[in-house]
Design an enzyme around this catalytic site. Structure first.
Site, short mmCIF file in Angstrom:
data_model
loop_
_atom_site.label_atom_id
_atom_site.label_comp_id
_atom_site.label_asym_id
_atom_site.label_seq_id
_atom_site.Cartn_x
_atom_site.Cartn_y
_atom_site.Cartn_z
N ASP A 93 0.86 -1.18 0.00
CA ASP A 93 0.00 0.00 0.00
C ASP A 93 0.90 1.23 0.00
OD1 ASP A 93 -1.41 -2.26 0.94
OD2 ASP A 93 -2.82 -1.05 2.10
N LYS A 157 -7.30 3.38 -2.04
CA LYS A 157 -7.52 3.29 -0.59
C LYS A 157 -7.75 4.69 -0.02
CE LYS A 157 -4.80 1.82 3.48
NZ LYS A 157 -3.57 1.10 3.88
N LYS A 186 -10.37 0.08 -0.94
CA LYS A 186 -10.07 -0.30 0.44
C LYS A 186 -10.38 0.89 1.35
CE LYS A 186 -6.28 -1.65 3.55
NZ LYS A 186 -4.89 -2.15 3.64
#
Length: 222
Positions: A93, A157, A186
């Site tokens: 990430d 995300k 996410k």
């Protein structure tokens, strides 16, 4: 509507604290095994330790890259991601350069996303792009999501959890509406209850990043 097993496999069980020790990370991995979470998400340095702790399970190790500020060069982020994969992470990430997004330097953002997605494709890993929505206007979130629809990282995300705010249902919905069918969303940052997690999932989140995974599961079970 959701079984505990289904929800557990949507959770990245997270400890990103600067002072996390090996005992803390071993506990994180043991909890992930007990509850059947999808992954553990840690800073890049302890990836090898966690990957070893999770050997023989189906639980992945995920690493954060350029965390939490995103203020490293594209080359540095790519090198950190490659090193984390070498150490055993199967997902990473990374934080976008939020300053560049605020400048509306979309070419830079797209190049960064393209290069980090290329690392994921080259290494057979999964890439998640952290927007840090608390610093962004709605139209900036839309533009970032549209860039993702072209570049096609695996996920976009909402947040690091270290900014001034975390995941919002409206942001998840906005991202989902604009990222295209090939990109998942996410939700992370402040998702600390089953009620909050359920709202994110219903808004379009396919994954939840949280340090409150156990509380969420216990709330479901009860």
């Amino acid at each position: 509507m959701y079984t505990a097993k289904q929800v557990a496999k949507m959770i990245d069980h997270t400890n990103l604290k600067a002072y996390a020790t090996e005992d803390d990370l071993r506990k994180l991995c043991d909890e992930a095994k007990k509850y059947g979470f999808y992954s553990v998400c840690v800073n890049s340095c302890p990836v090898a330790f966690c990957a070893k702790e999770l050997e023989g399970t189906d639980i992945l190790t995920a690493a954060t890259i350029g965390f939490p500020l995103g203020q490293t060069t594209i080359a540095m982020k790519a090198a950190e991601a490659e090193n984390a994969v070498k150490d055993g992470c199967r997902e990473f990430d990374y934080v976008i350069n939020v300053g560049r997004a605020k400048m509306h330097d979309w070419a830079y953002i797209e190049e960064e996303m393209t290069q980090l997605t290329a690392v994921a494709r080259k290494t057979g890993s999964c890439v998640k792009v952290i927007f840090e929505n608390c610093y962004l206007e709605q139209e900036e979130i839309v533009e970032l999501s549209r860039i993702a629809s072209r570049v096609k990282p695996d996920f976009i995300k909402t947040s690091t959890g270290f900014g001034t705010g975390g995941a919002l249902v409206d942001d998840v919905r906005l991202m989902k509406e604009n990222c295209g069918p090939d990109v998942k969303v996410k939700a992370a940052g402040g998702v600390s209850s089953w009620e909050a997690a359920k709202a994110m999932i219903e808004a379009g989140a396919d994954r939840i990043g949280t340090s409150s995974g156990i509380a969420i599961m216990e709330e479901m079970n009860n």
